[in-house]
Write a protein that holds these residues in place. Structure first.
Motif, short mmCIF file in Angstrom:
data_model
loop_
_atom_site.label_atom_id
_atom_site.label_comp_id
_atom_site.label_asym_id
_atom_site.label_seq_id
_atom_site.Cartn_x
_atom_site.Cartn_y
_atom_site.Cartn_z
N HIS A 14 16.25 -28.51 37.00
CA HIS A 14 16.48 -27.07 37.13
C HIS A 14 17.90 -26.81 36.66
CE1 HIS A 14 12.84 -26.58 39.60
NE2 HIS A 14 13.16 -27.78 40.04
N GLU A 15 18.03 -26.16 35.50
CA GLU A 15 19.34 -25.91 34.92
C GLU A 15 19.98 -24.66 35.52
OE1 GLU A 15 21.48 -25.24 30.58
OE2 GLU A 15 19.31 -25.11 30.72
N MET A 16 21.28 -24.77 35.81
CA MET A 16 22.02 -23.62 36.32
C MET A 16 22.35 -22.70 35.14
SD MET A 16 24.66 -25.60 38.91
CE MET A 16 25.91 -24.38 38.65
N ILE A 17 22.08 -21.41 35.31
CA ILE A 17 22.44 -20.41 34.32
C ILE A 17 23.64 -19.65 34.88
CG2 ILE A 17 21.68 -18.37 33.03
CD1 ILE A 17 20.20 -20.97 32.31
N GLU A 18 24.75 -19.71 34.17
CA GLU A 18 25.97 -19.08 34.66
C GLU A 18 25.95 -17.58 34.41
OE1 GLU A 18 29.54 -21.11 33.59
OE2 GLU A 18 28.55 -23.05 33.68
N LEU A 19 26.77 -16.86 35.14
CA LEU A 19 26.83 -15.40 35.03
C LEU A 19 27.10 -14.94 33.60
CD1 LEU A 19 28.76 -14.53 38.29
CD2 LEU A 19 26.37 -14.07 37.80
N ILE A 20 27.93 -15.65 32.87
CA ILE A 20 28.26 -15.26 31.49
C ILE A 20 27.02 -15.32 30.62
CG2 ILE A 20 29.59 -15.93 29.45
CD1 ILE A 20 31.67 -17.10 31.50
N ASP A 21 26.22 -16.39 30.77
CA ASP A 21 24.99 -16.56 29.98
C ASP A 21 23.91 -15.58 30.39
OD1 ASP A 21 26.25 -18.72 28.78
OD2 ASP A 21 25.41 -20.15 30.21
N ALA A 22 23.99 -15.07 31.61
CA ALA A 22 22.93 -14.24 32.17
C ALA A 22 23.05 -12.77 31.78
CB ALA A 22 22.93 -14.36 33.68
N SER A 23 24.11 -12.39 31.09
CA SER A 23 24.31 -10.97 30.78
C SER A 23 23.17 -10.39 29.94
CB SER A 23 25.65 -10.77 30.08
OG SER A 23 25.67 -11.51 28.87
N SER A 24 22.48 -11.24 29.17
CA SER A 24 21.38 -10.74 28.35
C SER A 24 20.03 -10.85 29.06
CB SER A 24 21.32 -11.52 27.03
OG SER A 24 21.06 -12.88 27.29
N LEU A 25 20.01 -11.44 30.27
CA LEU A 25 18.76 -11.62 31.00
C LEU A 25 18.46 -10.44 31.91
CD1 LEU A 25 19.10 -15.32 32.20
CD2 LEU A 25 17.72 -14.49 30.31
N ASN A 26 17.20 -10.06 31.98
CA ASN A 26 16.75 -9.10 32.98
C ASN A 26 16.08 -9.95 34.04
OD1 ASN A 26 15.95 -6.89 34.39
ND2 ASN A 26 14.30 -6.32 32.98
N PHE A 27 16.81 -10.31 35.09
CA PHE A 27 16.37 -11.36 36.00
C PHE A 27 16.38 -10.88 37.44
CE2 PHE A 27 16.44 -15.35 38.27
CZ PHE A 27 15.62 -16.14 37.49
N ASP A 28 15.41 -11.37 38.20
CA ASP A 28 15.43 -11.15 39.64
C ASP A 28 15.12 -12.49 40.32
OD1 ASP A 28 12.49 -11.35 40.39
OD2 ASP A 28 12.39 -9.71 38.95
N CYS A 29 15.41 -12.58 41.59
CA CYS A 29 15.27 -13.85 42.34
C CYS A 29 13.87 -14.44 42.28
CB CYS A 29 15.69 -13.65 43.79
SG CYS A 29 17.47 -13.44 43.99
#
Length: 74
Positions: A14-29
């Motif tokens: 399970h790879e950690m996705i950092e906040l910087i990389d997540a700016s393009s993601l539309n993600f929820d828990c």
């Protein structure tokens, strides 16, 4: 594939996705690959795994077959 930060549970990475990389993601828990484990952690320790680990979410990268350290790569 090179992974800088992650958790292996039952042979699955399970790879950690950092906040910087997540700016393009539309993600929820609910889409986090460690959602079930996170709910258990929250119930026991009153904190989410992403807060503890300092990341945005986790993404499953599948079964781990071979792990090489920096020394083995050279």
């Amino acid at each position: 594939m090179e992974i800088n930060s992650g958790i292996i549970i039952d042979g699955v990475l399970h790879e950690m996705i950092e906040l910087i990389d997540a700016s393009s993601l539309n993600f929820d828990c609910s889409k986090c690959s460690l959602n079930k484990e996170c709910k258990e952690c929250k119930m026991e320790h009153e904190s989410y795994l992403c807060n503890v680990m300092g990341c945005f979410c986790f993404v499953s990268r599948g079964k781990v077959t071979d792990i090489k350290t920096e020394e083995e790569k050279e």
